[in-house]
Design a protein around this motif. Structure first.
Motif, PDB file in Angstrom:
ATOM      1  N   UNK A  59      -0.374   9.452   1.260  1.00 28.50           N
ATOM      2  CA  UNK A  59      -0.642  10.591   0.382  1.00 28.50           C
ATOM      3  C   UNK A  59      -1.083  10.194  -1.023  1.00 28.50           C
ATOM      4  N   UNK A  60      -0.970   8.923  -1.390  1.00 28.61           N
ATOM      5  CA  UNK A  60      -1.361   8.488  -2.730  1.00 28.61           C
ATOM      6  C   UNK A  60      -2.778   7.915  -2.723  1.00 28.61           C
ATOM      7  N   UNK A  61      -3.430   7.927  -3.881  1.00 27.28           N
ATOM      8  CA  UNK A  61      -4.788   7.400  -4.017  1.00 27.28           C
ATOM      9  C   UNK A  61      -4.802   5.901  -3.699  1.00 27.28           C
ATOM     10  N   UNK A  62      -5.790   5.472  -2.911  1.00 31.33           N
ATOM     11  CA  UNK A  62      -5.879   4.065  -2.540  1.00 31.33           C
ATOM     12  C   UNK A  62      -7.221   3.808  -1.875  1.00 31.33           C
ATOM     13  N   UNK A  63      -7.548   2.522  -1.734  1.00 31.71           N
ATOM     14  CA  UNK A  63      -8.697   2.099  -0.929  1.00 31.71           C
ATOM     15  C   UNK A  63      -8.221   0.972  -0.029  1.00 31.71           C
ATOM     16  N   UNK A  64      -8.711   0.951   1.197  1.00 40.28           N
ATOM     17  CA  UNK A  64      -8.199   0.058   2.237  1.00 40.28           C
ATOM     18  C   UNK A  64      -9.361  -0.633   2.948  1.00 40.28           C
ATOM     19  N   UNK A  84     -12.708  -2.314  10.696  1.00 43.33           N
ATOM     20  CA  UNK A  84     -14.021  -2.895  10.973  1.00 43.33           C
ATOM     21  C   UNK A  84     -14.666  -3.549   9.749  1.00 43.33           C
ATOM     22  N   UNK A  85     -13.903  -3.679   8.666  1.00 45.76           N
ATOM     23  CA  UNK A  85     -14.441  -4.313   7.473  1.00 45.76           C
ATOM     24  C   UNK A  85     -15.034  -3.342   6.470  1.00 45.76           C
ATOM     25  N   UNK A  86     -15.142  -2.074   6.826  1.00 44.81           N
ATOM     26  CA  UNK A  86     -15.647  -1.075   5.890  1.00 44.81           C
ATOM     27  C   UNK A  86     -14.503  -0.554   5.020  1.00 44.81           C
ATOM     28  N   UNK A  87     -14.822  -0.205   3.793  1.00 44.19           N
ATOM     29  CA  UNK A  87     -13.811   0.304   2.865  1.00 44.19           C
ATOM     30  C   UNK A  87     -13.536   1.776   3.167  1.00 44.19           C
ATOM     31  N   UNK A 131      -6.142  -5.354   3.486  1.00 39.76           N
ATOM     32  CA  UNK A 131      -5.856  -5.341   2.054  1.00 39.76           C
ATOM     33  C   UNK A 131      -5.973  -3.907   1.543  1.00 39.76           C
ATOM     34  N   UNK A 132      -5.098  -3.544   0.603  1.00 40.40           N
ATOM     35  CA  UNK A 132      -5.106  -2.192   0.055  1.00 40.40           C
ATOM     36  C   UNK A 132      -4.948  -2.249  -1.455  1.00 40.40           C
ATOM     37  N   UNK A 133      -5.738  -1.449  -2.167  1.00 39.92           N
ATOM     38  CA  UNK A 133      -5.678  -1.394  -3.621  1.00 39.92           C
ATOM     39  C   UNK A 133      -5.318   0.027  -4.051  1.00 39.92           C
ATOM     40  N   UNK A 134      -4.367   0.126  -4.991  1.00 40.89           N
ATOM     41  CA  UNK A 134      -3.867   1.424  -5.469  1.00 40.89           C
ATOM     42  C   UNK A 134      -4.070   1.505  -6.981  1.00 40.89           C
ATOM     43  N   UNK A 135      -4.899   2.429  -7.459  1.00 43.63           N
ATOM     44  CA  UNK A 135      -5.031   2.616  -8.906  1.00 43.63           C
ATOM     45  C   UNK A 135      -3.754   3.229  -9.469  1.00 43.63           C
ATOM     46  N   UNK A 136      -3.443   2.913 -10.720  1.00 47.61           N
ATOM     47  CA  UNK A 136      -2.211   3.412 -11.322  1.00 47.61           C
ATOM     48  C   UNK A 136      -2.486   4.255 -12.558  1.00 47.61           C
ATOM     49  N   UNK A 137      -1.642   5.257 -12.770  1.00 47.01           N
ATOM     50  CA  UNK A 137      -1.700   6.058 -13.990  1.00 47.01           C
ATOM     51  C   UNK A 137      -0.433   5.913 -14.812  1.00 47.01           C
ATOM     52  N   UNK A 196     -13.604  -6.913  -4.503  1.00 49.81           N
ATOM     53  CA  UNK A 196     -14.559  -6.320  -5.434  1.00 49.81           C
ATOM     54  C   UNK A 196     -15.006  -4.947  -4.935  1.00 49.81           C
ATOM     55  N   UNK A 197     -15.138  -4.799  -3.637  1.00 55.28           N
ATOM     56  CA  UNK A 197     -15.517  -3.503  -3.067  1.00 55.28           C
ATOM     57  C   UNK A 197     -14.404  -2.469  -3.240  1.00 55.28           C
ATOM     58  N   UNK A 198     -13.160  -2.899  -3.103  1.00 55.21           N
ATOM     59  CA  UNK A 198     -12.031  -1.988  -3.301  1.00 55.21           C
ATOM     60  C   UNK A 198     -11.967  -1.509  -4.751  1.00 55.21           C
ATOM     61  N   UNK A 199     -12.175  -2.423  -5.689  1.00 57.39           N
ATOM     62  CA  UNK A 199     -12.185  -2.038  -7.100  1.00 57.39           C
ATOM     63  C   UNK A 199     -13.237  -0.959  -7.350  1.00 57.39           C
TER      64      UNK A 199
END
Length: 323
Positions: free
Chosen positions: A203-208, A193-196, A263-269, A231-234
């Motif tokens: 199972x891994x950290x992400x925002x979608x 629906x457009x919400x993050x 779209x999906x963003x995954x932070x990395x370590x 920008x919202x995913x960041x």
């Protein structure tokens, strides 16, 4: 030296996704580049591993010798990172199309996936700078022309091999054994629906975030919407802009996966675990290993656990620096 003189395919970011000019150009350029030796595909063997509701495709690369030799030759030729940049100048035999006054399309010289292309900035821009609206316009000018996955490796720790800004586009399906992305069965349960938010089961950290499907054939509007959601995913994972001489750089490494639907963003370590390198495609369900030992490691740990090990944590920009 180029094998032949060619007329470039000229596109612009208002090009309709139904025009279909890019895909035939990619196919023609691939045939040409193979014929003259400019394109050097990396051969692989493939297996699948089921884990966490995803049928992961794991490719074992037969040899990276040609890619590593090319990299060493470039390093030996110049001590300057920019002078050894494969995109400045680019190999004309790998050139596919002009997109805009800021971006062009090149074949990926050492491709594992057929017809894999790079969307490259015309002038040198840092891979670790935040993406801008022009990047998304260039991306969707291409992706709205054929079914594909766009992805971005934000810095060396996220799998980027070059400091010059480049996004990547791979045609779908990524593997002939499946009609969709390996993670698609889980995506089906995500809110569109457009919400993050996040994808249930990953199972891994992400925002979608999902996109308005009415924009799927309207590249300019989709690019604008995607940039705002990027920008919202960041923000959702705790990344932000760090000013460096007026250029907004990312505060931590990350991967980005893009379709015309979501779209999906995954932070990395970390860039790797147990010697296994992971780039954005890993989080789509497509992994690469160098040898049978690494293949056995993935079987033992499970692909989802491997991804968890290299993904950062949510909600804190500084957290991306630790496991």
């Amino acid at each position: 030296m180029s094998c032949e003189q060619v007329s470039p395919l000229s596109m612009n970011t208002s090009l309709s996704g139904s025009s279909g000019a890019l895909w035939p150009a990619i196919v023609r350029r691939t045939a040409h580049a193979l014929d003259c030796g400019a394109l050097l595909p990396i051969q692989t063997s493939r297996t699948t591993i089921d884990d966490g509701g995803v049928r992961f495709v794991v490719r074992q690369i037969s040899s990276l010798a040609r890619k590593e030799k090319d990299k060493q030759q470039r390093k030996a030729g110049s001590s300057s990172a920019r002078a050894s940049n494969p995109f400045l100048p680019y190999d004309p035999d790998l050139f596919v199309a002009d997109i805009s006054d800021t971006h062009l399309v090149l074949l990926n010289k050492f491709n594992v996936i057929d017809h894999h292309v790079l969307i490259v900035t015309r002038r040198f821009e840092l891979q670790q700078a935040l993406l801008n609206l022009a990047d998304f316009r260039a991306l969707f000018a291409c992706m709205t022309q054929f079914e594909s996955l766009g992805f971005y490796n934000g810095g060396p720790e996220a799998g980027a091999s070059q400091p010059h800004r480049h996004l990547q586009v791979a045609p779908l399906p990524l593997d002939d054994s499946a009609p969709q992305l390996p993670i698609e069965p889980l995506i089906a349960a995500a809110r569109m629906d457009g919400s993050v938010g996040t994808v249930p089961g990953l199972a891994f950290a992400h925002a979608f975030v999902g996109f308005d499907q009415a924009l799927a054939t309207r590249p300019l509007e989709l690019a604008r919407s995607a940039f705002e959601r990027y920008m919202s995913l960041l923000a959702a994972v705790g990344l932000h802009a760090v000013d460096a001489d007026g250029e907004p750089l990312q505060s931590a490494p990350y991967n980005l996966l893009v379709t015309t639907r979501w779209m999906m963003l995954v932070p990395r370590c970390a860039e790797r675990t147990e010697g296994i390198s992971i780039n954005a495609l890993g989080f789509a369900g497509s992994l690469f290993v160098r040898n049978e030992t690494q293949m056995d490691t993935i079987r033992k740990l499970g692909p989802m656990s491997v991804l968890q090990r290299v993904a950062g944590t949510m909600g804190s920009a500084s957290a991306a620096g630790s496991d």
